[in-house]
Design an enzyme around this catalytic site. Structure first.
Site, PDB file in Angstrom:
ATOM      1  N   LYS A 207       0.869  -1.253   0.102  1.00 37.15           N
ATOM      2  CA  LYS A 207      -0.036   0.005  -0.082  1.00 37.15           C
ATOM      3  C   LYS A 207       0.785   1.124   0.063  1.00 37.15           C
ATOM      4  O   LYS A 207       1.954   1.193   0.360  1.00 37.15           O
ATOM      5  CB  LYS A 207      -0.870   0.017   1.161  1.00 37.15           C
ATOM      6  CG  LYS A 207      -2.026   1.106   1.126  1.00 37.15           C
ATOM      7  CD  LYS A 207      -2.936   0.928   2.469  1.00 37.15           C
ATOM      8  CE  LYS A 207      -3.905   1.904   2.471  1.00 37.15           C
ATOM      9  NZ  LYS A 207      -4.883   1.720   3.667  1.00 37.15           N
TER      10      LYS A 207
ATOM     11  N   SER B 227     -10.120   1.494   2.489  1.00 38.51           N
ATOM     12  CA  SER B 227      -9.166   2.250   1.664  1.00 38.51           C
ATOM     13  C   SER B 227      -8.131   1.527   1.090  1.00 38.51           C
ATOM     14  O   SER B 227      -7.578   1.723  -0.034  1.00 38.51           O
ATOM     15  CB  SER B 227      -8.322   3.198   2.730  1.00 38.51           C
ATOM     16  OG  SER B 227      -7.591   2.718   3.621  1.00 38.51           O
TER      17      SER B 227
ATOM     18  N   SER C 244     -10.335  -1.220   6.530  1.00 34.77           N
ATOM     19  CA  SER C 244      -9.524  -0.708   5.320  1.00 34.77           C
ATOM     20  C   SER C 244      -8.829  -1.989   4.783  1.00 34.77           C
ATOM     21  O   SER C 244      -8.353  -2.026   3.726  1.00 34.77           O
ATOM     22  CB  SER C 244      -8.798   0.410   5.592  1.00 34.77           C
ATOM     23  OG  SER C 244      -9.508   1.516   5.455  1.00 34.77           O
TER      24      SER C 244
END
Lengths: 105, 503
Positions: free
Chosen positions: B80, B155, B179
């Site tokens: 990420k 997310s 997330s």
């Protein structure tokens, strides 16, 4: 008691985020919606309940040795400055903190 | 030979160790899959080809020299884009950090590399992790591999989509309110939020410091367990004061039977308004799968869980406002040119560097922490947190694991949820374990009977029982596999399987 545009303008100044007029309108509506979402928090009788600031209750703080020379995480100067948008010599460069009269840019 | 996306992480590492293929061949296959698939998925913000090939060459050289290879030898991994990795940008999908070059490497990333993984890419996300659809990325949307007209969740939507599309075998994400688990659910992959403190956050851009936890995505529970070994094996990280020693072998007890174990069901969650009937039906199927392996269902109550969203949207924004104060345009990040004084430069840099949702969350936090308001919301929210945590303690006296919904519905279309506070409801079932800190995992249950899109179950265990949690997840996977006749964990989304990536 809902938040007014003036209230939100004050919050934005505190948060150091400049808002356009349109954004101020949108953020005022948003903040009132968001705060309404938080109402369940106010409906509790929390007399005698201790707050939990951290999810794992038994954690204790961990202190590193207070020895700057031993800290291998310390970034070399050139690397620490690498991402700075403005720099001069070995320093981050910023405009005057006092405005136009406060010194040369 | 095989396509890369047919192999588990463990099979790839074993193949590299055995010399069936080289780490460089695996890296090239992953890059080839990205070339063929990424145009439609857009899961990635940066492909780190040079780093990947250098790491793979080092793995192959180590093998040639007779050295013992790590458990993730040659496994292609994506990170990420809130995780620092020297040689890449770390943008948090924000204009604020568009040109930020990582100046050090996050511990979680380093440990994956130390285990032999090949760093393929950095993944798209909601800006600074504020969102549930990855639509708030400043750069581009990510498409759900199961239906590219739909969002991947968020997310960590890029990490989930990259794994679901078979571009990489594993990815790391971060989970502050769901997330990892919610995008895993929407993309049909396994996503684990370990117990708070299990994985180091050093080098991961902070959002909510009492909530954030890093964890892995994979297409199989065993791959997620393998990644957990890499992430925790070296013990606690002295660079993160919340880091705990959780260095157990997550694989050795993975196949443990669950016969006689108690699976807690919270009726109020199963009957919650907003839970799609097809998700509810899949959860009923999951209960039968666990019962079929000898587990016993028990009803438990989490009486204060309905207040989790309210508590979270006090605590999260307050911590975010505090953490994002560092983005002032001075030391790094976007700087507004031509400002006469520092306060103006700060306010305009933040105004033009941050997107709308990042501004919303920070303004909410600023308001909640302001004088006179703090005692009305912030302090009571932390007390409600005490009640929610106590609910979990009581529930886990009566059961070994909780089975509950993850995402209340399957993936939605781009733009379908435009009201910010409506979007917040996407996390209604995931937030409570960030509030309480215990581990939780999203396990794919196949496709919804109505939408034909991935649905999942969430399992939660007591804090620091993540190895046991993985054994329950594996039991569920075993049963689901048997029911669907796949036997190989979650599949790559059919529209992308086999495109590029020949090994």
């Amino acid at each position: 008691m809902s938040l007014t545009r003036e209230d939100v303008a004050g919050i934005a100044r505190y948060a150091r985020i400049a808002l356009s007029d349109d954004e101020l309108t949108e953020m005022t509506a948003y903040l009132n919606d968001a705060v309404a979402l938080l109402e369940p928090i106010r409906e509790y009788d929390l007399e005698g309940v201790e707050p939990t600031f951290h999810p794992i209750g038994s954690l204790v703080n961990v202190m590193a040795a207070d020895d700057a020379a031993a800290d291998e995480r310390a970034l070399p100067l050139g690397i620490a400055l690498e991402n700075a948008p403005s720099r001069v010599g070995r320093s981050f460069r910023v405009p005057s903190i006092l405005g136009d009269e406060g010194g040369a840019r | 030979m095989a396509n890369l996306d047919e192999l588990s992480a463990a099979q790839i590492a074993a193949g590299v160790v055995a010399g069936a293929f080289s780490a460089v061949e695996v890296a090239l296959a992953s890059l080839d899959a990205i070339a063929a698939r990424e145009g439609e998925v857009q899961a990635l913000l940066e492909v780190s080809e040079e780093l990947a090939l250098a790491a793979a060459e080092a793995t192959d050289a180590a093998r040639a020299a007779g050295e013992k290879l790590g458990p993730l030898a040659g496994v292609p991994v994506a990170f990420k884009d809130n995780m620092q990795l020297i040689g890449t940008r770390t943008t948090c999908a924000s204009r604020m950090l568009e040109n930020y070059r990582s100046v050090f490497t996050a511990t979680c990333v380093q440990r994956m590399l130390d285990a032999g993984a090949t760093p393929i890419a950095k993944t798209n996300m909601d800006e600074f992790a504020f969102g549930s659809s990855t639509e708030s990325s400043a750069f581009h949307p990510t498409h759900n591999p199961w239906d590219v007209t739909r969002v991947p969740g968020g997310s960590s939507g890029g990490s989930a989509a990259a794994v679901a599309a078979g571009e990489v075998s594993l990815a790391l994400g971060s989970d502050t309110g769901g997330s990892i688990r919610q995008p895993a659910s929407l993309c049909g992959v396994v996503g684990l939020k370990p117990t708070y403190g299990t994985v180091s956050r050093y080098g991961v851009v902070a959002f909510g410091s009492s909530l954030d936890q890093v964890g892995p995505f994979g297409r199989r529970v065993a791959d997620v367990a393998l990644a957990m070994n890499a992430l925790t094996g070296a013990g606690r990280d002295p660079y993160d004061s919340t880091s705990q020693d959780c260095s157990v072998d997550h694989l050795t007890r993975l196949e443990d039977p669950i016969e006689g174990c108690r699976v807690g069901i919270v009726p109020a969650l199963m009957e919650a308004p907003g839970l799609a009937p097809e998700v509810r039906a899949a959860l009923d199927g999951a209960c039968r799968v666990l019962e079929g392996q000898g587990a016993r269902l028990v009803e438990v109550d989490l009486p204060n869980i309905a207040s989790s969203i309210a508590a979270y949207y006090v605590i999260g924004p307050c911590e975010a406002f505090s953490n994002l104060a560092r983005f002032d345009g001075t030391r790094y990040g976007y700087q507004e040119p031509g400002c006469a004084d520092l306060a103006t430069q700060t306010a305009l840099s933040r105004a033009h560097g941050f997107g709308e949702e990042a501004k919303r969350r920070q303004l909410l936090g600023a308001y909640l922490l302001s004088s006179g308001v703090y005692d009305t919301y912030y302090l009571p929210a932390q007390k409600v947190r005490t009640l929610i945590t106590a609910d979990y303690v009581a529930a886990f006296e009566r059961c070994d694991v909780l089975l509950m919904p993850d995402s209340p519905r399957t993936a939605w279309c781009f733009g379908e949820i435009s009201d910010p506070t409506e979007m917040y409801a996407a996390d209604m079932f995931t937030i409570s374990s960030n509030i309480a800190g215990n581990g939780a995992i999203s396990v794919p249950l196949g496709l919804g009977a109505v939408s034909g899109l991935p649905v999942s179950a969430q399992l939660q265990a007591p804090a620091f029982r993540d190895r046991r949690l993985l054994a329950f997840a594996r039991a569920l996977e075993r049963g689901v596999d048997a029911g669907r006749g796949l036997g190989n964990g979650a599949p790559v989304a059919p529209a992308f399987a086999g495109r590029g990536g020949e090994l």
